[in-house]
Design a protein around this motif. Structure first.
Motif, PDB file in Angstrom:
ATOM      1  N   ALA A 289       0.789  -1.076  -0.087  1.00 20.45           N
ATOM      2  CA  ALA A 289      -0.042   0.011  -0.028  1.00 20.45           C
ATOM      3  C   ALA A 289       0.881   1.335  -0.089  1.00 20.45           C
ATOM      4  O   ALA A 289       0.391   2.420  -0.547  1.00 20.45           O
ATOM      5  CB  ALA A 289      -0.895  -0.167   1.116  1.00 20.45           C
ATOM      6  N   THR A 290       2.088   1.131   0.718  1.00 22.23           N
ATOM      7  CA  THR A 290       2.713   2.500   0.727  1.00 22.23           C
ATOM      8  C   THR A 290       3.430   2.680  -0.648  1.00 22.23           C
ATOM      9  O   THR A 290       3.931   4.037  -0.919  1.00 22.23           O
ATOM     10  CB  THR A 290       3.948   2.221   1.776  1.00 22.23           C
ATOM     11  N   SER A 291       3.439   1.599  -1.610  1.00 26.48           N
ATOM     12  CA  SER A 291       3.983   2.088  -2.906  1.00 26.48           C
ATOM     13  C   SER A 291       3.108   3.188  -3.682  1.00 26.48           C
ATOM     14  O   SER A 291       3.848   3.951  -4.542  1.00 26.48           O
ATOM     15  CB  SER A 291       4.143   0.731  -3.936  1.00 26.48           C
ATOM     16  N   ARG A 292       1.931   3.323  -3.050  1.00 28.30           N
ATOM     17  CA  ARG A 292       1.094   4.404  -3.876  1.00 28.30           C
ATOM     18  C   ARG A 292       1.318   5.747  -3.240  1.00 28.30           C
ATOM     19  O   ARG A 292       0.410   6.428  -3.456  1.00 28.30           O
ATOM     20  CB  ARG A 292      -0.186   3.934  -3.915  1.00 28.30           C
ATOM     21  N   GLN A 293       1.983   5.714  -2.273  1.00 20.60           N
ATOM     22  CA  GLN A 293       2.324   6.942  -1.403  1.00 20.60           C
ATOM     23  C   GLN A 293       3.718   7.540  -1.585  1.00 20.60           C
ATOM     24  O   GLN A 293       4.395   8.170  -0.773  1.00 20.60           O
ATOM     25  CB  GLN A 293       2.154   6.782  -0.031  1.00 20.60           C
ATOM     26  N   ALA A 319       2.138  -7.511  -1.611  1.00 18.16           N
ATOM     27  CA  ALA A 319       0.961  -7.449  -0.433  1.00 18.16           C
ATOM     28  C   ALA A 319      -0.208  -7.799  -1.517  1.00 18.16           C
ATOM     29  O   ALA A 319      -0.224  -7.787  -2.625  1.00 18.16           O
ATOM     30  CB  ALA A 319       0.952  -6.110   0.212  1.00 18.16           C
ATOM     31  N   ASP A 320      -1.202  -8.057  -0.830  1.00 12.30           N
ATOM     32  CA  ASP A 320      -2.560  -8.661  -1.400  1.00 12.30           C
ATOM     33  C   ASP A 320      -3.379  -7.259  -1.699  1.00 12.30           C
ATOM     34  O   ASP A 320      -4.294  -7.573  -2.693  1.00 12.30           O
ATOM     35  CB  ASP A 320      -3.492  -9.538  -0.365  1.00 12.30           C
ATOM     36  N   ASP A 321      -3.043  -6.264  -1.344  1.00  8.78           N
ATOM     37  CA  ASP A 321      -3.945  -5.138  -1.537  1.00  8.78           C
ATOM     38  C   ASP A 321      -3.437  -4.266  -2.458  1.00  8.78           C
ATOM     39  O   ASP A 321      -3.759  -2.890  -2.409  1.00  8.78           O
ATOM     40  CB  ASP A 321      -4.138  -4.472  -0.283  1.00  8.78           C
ATOM     41  N   VAL A 322      -2.681  -4.455  -3.560  1.00  9.44           N
ATOM     42  CA  VAL A 322      -1.959  -3.768  -4.502  1.00  9.44           C
ATOM     43  C   VAL A 322      -3.008  -3.506  -5.713  1.00  9.44           C
ATOM     44  O   VAL A 322      -3.304  -4.553  -6.290  1.00  9.44           O
ATOM     45  CB  VAL A 322      -0.636  -3.976  -4.651  1.00  9.44           C
ATOM     46  N   THR A 323      -3.087  -2.287  -6.318  1.00 15.43           N
ATOM     47  CA  THR A 323      -3.954  -2.109  -7.591  1.00 15.43           C
ATOM     48  C   THR A 323      -3.091  -1.174  -8.181  1.00 15.43           C
ATOM     49  O   THR A 323      -2.029  -0.488  -7.967  1.00 15.43           O
ATOM     50  CB  THR A 323      -5.256  -1.468  -7.250  1.00 15.43           C
ATOM     51  N   GLY A 324      -3.402  -1.139  -9.672  1.00 15.06           N
ATOM     52  CA  GLY A 324      -2.840  -0.357 -10.608  1.00 15.06           C
ATOM     53  C   GLY A 324      -1.817  -0.876 -11.558  1.00 15.06           C
ATOM     54  O   GLY A 324      -1.414  -0.314 -12.457  1.00 15.06           O
TER      55      GLY A 324
END
Length: 356
Positions: A289-293, A319-324
């Motif tokens: 998730a931090t990859s989008r920040q 991680a399981d919650d990665v999008t894009g």
């Protein structure tokens, strides 16, 4: 288009780009491959930007644990300077058994900046990220000439664990030349000062007890700094970068903080390269998730979305919650990082037809 970040101290972004190209090319030798190794202000930023020209200047500075090391900053062709904070306070500089943000310091970053000032450079960029520290930039402030004292007037020692003892902050020996130098920080995250200990402290060696102490120390440090220097910097996006170094440089040098991945992308000409690509492959050590920040992979994904170009990723873990991303491939964890990234890129290439 291949545009990865470094892989967590195992591969530089340049090495990662070469490995991805080798793996991809082994499966699809007819493809036209172009590479723009990337960084976000953290480790490897100077190496990446130096591929666009400039001269490295070397100087002896303090290691995060205080001993002397050699570090470099980049004098760019336009006369500005680029300082990578990780070169002086980076996590990769500290052995696993020595990682303790109660004791590590950003003092060496201040020494690098002082070398830049003595060189007469009018503009300086400080890359923030990948630090072993959670000292709110107090060590850098000391090296720059800011006096930190306890209630009894004695000097405060370096290290995040000493922040609670700071009673007064005064720029006693800060050189007036800094007033004429434009300072900008490239931050690898958008986190605030209050997040520096809780979010990133554990990966720097902090136990839960240390995290609590560091959190308390950072808030106290912010109270004293903002009172004595008459300003408010703790709520700036990126003020928590590099263990709060973003906050310290904003308060002491008036540094503005901008997203590092976007800034490096502009320097490297990445937006135009993405726009002309059929497919983009990025990468980093961990995709979450931090990859989008503010991280490289997230920014590359955003560039791809703006240009209508599909973006894939080769990563160390995900991680399981990665999008894009239209496709993601994990690299195996073994003794050959380059080979493992190349193999992951090859697996991705075999699926390329369905994602382009």
């Amino acid at each position: 288009m291949i545009a990865p970040d470094s892989f967590g101290g195992t591969l530089t972004s340049i090495e990662a780009a070469e490995a991805i190209a080798a793996g991809w090319g082994s499966v699809r030798p007819g493809d036209d491959l172009a590479s723009v190794p990337m960084a976000d202000g953290g480790e490897g930023t100077v190496e990446v930007v130096a591929t666009r020209g400039g001269q490295l200047r070397h100087v002896e500075v303090a290691h995060p644990r205080g001993r002397p090391i050699r570090a470099a900053w980049l004098l760019r062709p336009d006369g500005s300077a680029l300082v990578e904070s990780a070169a002086a306070c980076g996590l990769s500089l500290v052995r696993a058994g020595e990682r303790n943000p109660m004791r590590t310091t950003t003092y060496g970053v201040g020494q690098l900046l002082e070398d830049v000032r003595r060189a007469g450079v009018p503009r300086v960029v400080v890359g923030l990220g990948g630090s072993a520290t959670v000292d709110g930039g107090a060590g850098a402030a000391l090296a720059l000439g800011v006096r930190l004292t306890r209630a009894d007037g004695s000097s405060v020692k370096i290290g995040g664990g000493k922040l609670l003892t700071v009673h007064h902050v005064e720029p006693t020996w800060l050189d007036p030349a800094w007033d004429a130098i434009q300072v900008r920080s490239w931050s690898d995250v958008t986190s605030l000062l209050k997040d520096a200990a809780t979010t990133y402290g554990p990966q720097k060696g902090a136990t839960p007890e240390m995290v609590a102490a560091l959190q308390q120390g950072l808030l106290h440090w912010a109270d004293v700094v903002e009172r004595d220097l008459a300003g408010s910097w703790r709520h700036l996006p990126g003020s928590g970068a590099a263990g709060g170094l973003g906050f310290g440089l904003a308060a002491v040098l008036g540094a503005t903080i901008v997203p590092g991945a976007a800034a490096v992308a502009e320097v490297m000409g990445l937006p135009a390269e993405v726009a002309r690509a059929d497919l983009v492959v990025t990468g980093e050590g961990r995709l979450d998730a931090t990859s989008r920040q503010g991280k490289v992979a997230g920014h590359v994904a955003a560039l791809g979305a703006d240009a209508g170009v599909a973006v894939c990723a080769v990563v160390g873990s995900v991680a399981d919650d990665v999008t894009g991303f239209v496709d993601v491939e994990d690299a195996a964890r073994g003794g050959d990082p380059a080979g493992e990234v190349a193999a992951a890129a090859a697996r991705l290439a075999r699926r390329a037809a369905r994602v382009t």
